[in-house]
Scaffold this motif. Structure first.
Motif, PDB file in Angstrom:
ATOM      1  N   ASP A  30       0.863  -1.179   0.000  1.00  0.00           N
ATOM      2  CA  ASP A  30       0.000   0.000   0.000  1.00  0.00           C
ATOM      3  C   ASP A  30       0.903   1.234   0.000  1.00  0.00           C
ATOM      4  O   ASP A  30       1.837   1.319   0.798  1.00  0.00           O
ATOM      5  CB  ASP A  30      -0.907  -0.002   1.229  1.00  0.00           C
ATOM      6  CG  ASP A  30      -2.033   1.023   1.144  1.00  0.00           C
ATOM      7  OD1 ASP A  30      -1.767   2.163   0.708  1.00  0.00           O
ATOM      8  OD2 ASP A  30      -3.173   0.693   1.510  1.00  0.00           O
ATOM      9  N   ASP A  31       0.620   2.194  -0.878  1.00  0.00           N
ATOM     10  CA  ASP A  31       1.510   3.354  -0.992  1.00  0.00           C
ATOM     11  C   ASP A  31       1.190   4.457   0.013  1.00  0.00           C
ATOM     12  O   ASP A  31       1.956   5.408   0.136  1.00  0.00           O
ATOM     13  CB  ASP A  31       1.465   3.917  -2.416  1.00  0.00           C
ATOM     14  CG  ASP A  31       0.081   4.419  -2.807  1.00  0.00           C
ATOM     15  OD1 ASP A  31      -0.901   3.732  -2.491  1.00  0.00           O
ATOM     16  OD2 ASP A  31      -0.008   5.486  -3.438  1.00  0.00           O
ATOM     17  N   HIS A  32       0.081   4.353   0.732  1.00  0.00           N
ATOM     18  CA  HIS A  32      -0.254   5.368   1.721  1.00  0.00           C
ATOM     19  C   HIS A  32       0.324   4.967   3.081  1.00  0.00           C
ATOM     20  O   HIS A  32      -0.088   3.959   3.669  1.00  0.00           O
ATOM     21  CB  HIS A  32      -1.772   5.535   1.821  1.00  0.00           C
ATOM     22  CG  HIS A  32      -2.374   6.137   0.591  1.00  0.00           C
ATOM     23  ND1 HIS A  32      -2.904   5.374  -0.422  1.00  0.00           N
ATOM     24  CD2 HIS A  32      -2.495   7.445   0.208  1.00  0.00           C
ATOM     25  CE1 HIS A  32      -3.349   6.179  -1.381  1.00  0.00           C
ATOM     26  NE2 HIS A  32      -3.107   7.426  -1.034  1.00  0.00           N
ATOM     27  N   PHE A  33       1.257   5.760   3.568  1.00  0.00           N
ATOM     28  CA  PHE A  33       2.002   5.418   4.778  1.00  0.00           C
ATOM     29  C   PHE A  33       1.082   5.203   5.981  1.00  0.00           C
ATOM     30  O   PHE A  33       1.183   4.189   6.677  1.00  0.00           O
ATOM     31  CB  PHE A  33       3.012   6.527   5.094  1.00  0.00           C
ATOM     32  CG  PHE A  33       3.702   6.341   6.419  1.00  0.00           C
ATOM     33  CD1 PHE A  33       4.738   5.427   6.566  1.00  0.00           C
ATOM     34  CD2 PHE A  33       3.295   7.072   7.538  1.00  0.00           C
ATOM     35  CE1 PHE A  33       5.361   5.244   7.796  1.00  0.00           C
ATOM     36  CE2 PHE A  33       3.912   6.893   8.760  1.00  0.00           C
ATOM     37  CZ  PHE A  33       4.946   5.985   8.895  1.00  0.00           C
ATOM     38  N   CYS A  34       0.178   6.154   6.229  1.00  0.00           N
ATOM     39  CA  CYS A  34      -0.678   6.060   7.420  1.00  0.00           C
ATOM     40  C   CYS A  34      -1.575   4.824   7.358  1.00  0.00           C
ATOM     41  O   CYS A  34      -1.730   4.106   8.348  1.00  0.00           O
ATOM     42  CB  CYS A  34      -1.523   7.326   7.563  1.00  0.00           C
ATOM     43  SG  CYS A  34      -0.571   8.805   7.991  1.00  0.00           S
ATOM     44  N   ALA A  35      -2.153   4.590   6.184  1.00  0.00           N
ATOM     45  CA  ALA A  35      -3.025   3.421   6.031  1.00  0.00           C
ATOM     46  C   ALA A  35      -2.216   2.139   6.210  1.00  0.00           C
ATOM     47  O   ALA A  35      -2.666   1.203   6.882  1.00  0.00           O
ATOM     48  CB  ALA A  35      -3.687   3.440   4.660  1.00  0.00           C
ATOM     49  N   ARG A  36      -1.041   2.113   5.629  1.00  0.00           N
ATOM     50  CA  ARG A  36      -0.203   0.909   5.706  1.00  0.00           C
ATOM     51  C   ARG A  36       0.229   0.629   7.143  1.00  0.00           C
ATOM     52  O   ARG A  36       0.164  -0.511   7.613  1.00  0.00           O
ATOM     53  CB  ARG A  36       1.016   1.082   4.799  1.00  0.00           C
ATOM     54  CG  ARG A  36       1.809  -0.203   4.575  1.00  0.00           C
ATOM     55  CD  ARG A  36       2.937  -0.010   3.594  1.00  0.00           C
ATOM     56  NE  ARG A  36       3.983   0.870   4.074  1.00  0.00           N
ATOM     57  CZ  ARG A  36       4.238   2.078   3.579  1.00  0.00           C
ATOM     58  NH1 ARG A  36       3.504   2.561   2.589  1.00  0.00           N
ATOM     59  NH2 ARG A  36       5.215   2.828   4.076  1.00  0.00           N
ATOM     60  N   GLU A  37       0.651   1.668   7.827  1.00  0.00           N
ATOM     61  CA  GLU A  37       1.097   1.497   9.207  1.00  0.00           C
ATOM     62  C   GLU A  37      -0.056   1.057  10.106  1.00  0.00           C
ATOM     63  O   GLU A  37       0.112   0.205  10.980  1.00  0.00           O
ATOM     64  CB  GLU A  37       1.691   2.812   9.730  1.00  0.00           C
ATOM     65  CG  GLU A  37       3.056   3.148   9.160  1.00  0.00           C
ATOM     66  CD  GLU A  37       4.118   2.176   9.636  1.00  0.00           C
ATOM     67  OE1 GLU A  37       4.398   2.138  10.840  1.00  0.00           O
ATOM     68  OE2 GLU A  37       4.667   1.451   8.780  1.00  0.00           O
ATOM     69  N   GLY A  38      -1.231   1.629   9.871  1.00  0.00           N
ATOM     70  CA  GLY A  38      -2.382   1.263  10.684  1.00  0.00           C
ATOM     71  C   GLY A  38      -2.781  -0.188  10.490  1.00  0.00           C
ATOM     72  O   GLY A  38      -3.064  -0.901  11.463  1.00  0.00           O
ATOM     73  N   VAL A  39      -2.810  -0.631   9.235  1.00  0.00           N
ATOM     74  CA  VAL A  39      -3.183  -2.022   8.948  1.00  0.00           C
ATOM     75  C   VAL A  39      -2.114  -2.973   9.465  1.00  0.00           C
ATOM     76  O   VAL A  39      -2.426  -4.040  10.007  1.00  0.00           O
ATOM     77  CB  VAL A  39      -3.411  -2.230   7.436  1.00  0.00           C
ATOM     78  CG1 VAL A  39      -3.664  -3.696   7.130  1.00  0.00           C
ATOM     79  CG2 VAL A  39      -4.584  -1.388   6.962  1.00  0.00           C
ATOM     80  N   ALA A  40      -0.851  -2.598   9.305  1.00  0.00           N
ATOM     81  CA  ALA A  40       0.237  -3.439   9.798  1.00  0.00           C
ATOM     82  C   ALA A  40       0.129  -3.628  11.306  1.00  0.00           C
ATOM     83  O   ALA A  40       0.324  -4.735  11.831  1.00  0.00           O
ATOM     84  CB  ALA A  40       1.588  -2.820   9.442  1.00  0.00           C
ATOM     85  N   CYS A  41      -0.203  -2.550  12.008  1.00  0.00           N
ATOM     86  CA  CYS A  41      -0.369  -2.623  13.464  1.00  0.00           C
ATOM     87  C   CYS A  41      -1.532  -3.546  13.821  1.00  0.00           C
ATOM     88  O   CYS A  41      -1.424  -4.367  14.745  1.00  0.00           O
ATOM     89  CB  CYS A  41      -0.604  -1.226  14.019  1.00  0.00           C
ATOM     90  SG  CYS A  41      -0.792  -1.160  15.820  1.00  0.00           S
ATOM     91  N   LEU A  42      -2.624  -3.437  13.071  1.00  0.00           N
ATOM     92  CA  LEU A  42      -3.787  -4.286  13.318  1.00  0.00           C
ATOM     93  C   LEU A  42      -3.457  -5.751  13.050  1.00  0.00           C
ATOM     94  O   LEU A  42      -3.855  -6.641  13.823  1.00  0.00           O
ATOM     95  CB  LEU A  42      -4.954  -3.844  12.434  1.00  0.00           C
ATOM     96  CG  LEU A  42      -6.250  -4.656  12.527  1.00  0.00           C
ATOM     97  CD1 LEU A  42      -6.768  -4.684  13.965  1.00  0.00           C
ATOM     98  CD2 LEU A  42      -7.305  -4.077  11.590  1.00  0.00           C
ATOM     99  N   LEU A  43      -2.728  -6.020  11.988  1.00  0.00           N
ATOM    100  CA  LEU A  43      -2.341  -7.397  11.669  1.00  0.00           C
ATOM    101  C   LEU A  43      -1.503  -8.006  12.780  1.00  0.00           C
ATOM    102  O   LEU A  43      -1.670  -9.179  13.131  1.00  0.00           O
ATOM    103  CB  LEU A  43      -1.560  -7.425  10.354  1.00  0.00           C
ATOM    104  CG  LEU A  43      -2.363  -7.184   9.074  1.00  0.00           C
ATOM    105  CD1 LEU A  43      -1.429  -6.989   7.885  1.00  0.00           C
ATOM    106  CD2 LEU A  43      -3.320  -8.336   8.809  1.00  0.00           C
TER     107      LEU A  43
END
Length: 224
Positions: A7-20
């Protein structure tokens, strides 16, 4: 378990990574901001799941999906996007995606989607899969589910038709067997003629075929 998030959007990627990491504490989550970076990771890591954004800076997610499945045909890839378009969803299925998750889903729906695809199910947004409401789906009976076609109109036996309805709702062979109180091998035996009659060889192709032919299962007006 190894998960790749592209995912190229940093905030979205970091948020999903944290959730995973919260959902799967023992999982290793790899992140990539472009398809090229994600593909490079996939070439050197053994991956169990890829979450692929639909819109990337270096190529479209659908094109990336096609390439991933060509290189890694057994890789479980789920499209993860803010776009919820029926044609795009079913194009993703045609290209080999195991599911399509909209970024606006709840945490519970996200967890259920991952559980489904990792267990071999195909996950679609409820409105597109023709799934019953949450209340109806919590009931093991077929109460409230009204097919909009008949076995004879599809050239199916009543049992094949019944199995097709559960496939359209995303259930595995094991789940269908349990619900119908039959052996899992019996479900597989029925699947062969169903696939033959629709001219497909796998579940995702079957779901696409149902969509293309306008065959509707689930609650009235629910979609596919």
């Amino acid at each position: 378990m190894n998960i790749l998030l592209i995912d190229d959007h940093f905030c979205a990627r970091e948020g999903v990574a944290c959730l995973l990491k919260q959902i799967y504490p023992d999982a290793q989550v790899f992140e990539a901001e472009s398809f090229a970076a994600g593909l490079a990771i996939a070439r050197v890591q053994t991956l169990h799941l890829v979450l692929l954004d639909l819109q990337l800076p270096d190529r479209s997610g659908l094109d990336g999906l096609t390439e991933l499945k060509q290189v890694f045909p057994d890789l479980c890839v789920v499209m993860f996007s803010g776009v919820e378009d029926r044609d795009v969803v079913f194009q993703a299925l045609k290209s080999g995606a195991m599911g399509f998750v909209v970024k606006t889903v709840s945490r519970q729906a996200f967890v259920e989607a991952l559980r489904d695809v990792l267990s071999g199910k195909v996950y679609l947004p409820a409105a597109m899969a023709g799934k019953p409401s949450v209340a109806a789906s919590s009931d093991d009976s077929m109460s409230g589910i009204q097919p909009k076609t008949s076995p004879t109109s599809l050239g199916l036996t009543p049992r094949e038709f019944e199995i097709l309805r559960w496939i359209a709702c995303g259930h595995t062979n094991k789940s269908i067997a349990k619900r119908l109180n039959i052996q899992e091998q019996t479900v597989r035996n029925h699947l062969r003629p169903i696939f033959q009659k629709f001219g497909v060889s796998r579940r995702t192709e079957l779901l696409v075929k149902l969509f293309e032919q306008g065959i509707v299962f689930g609650l009235t007006g629910a979609g596919l």
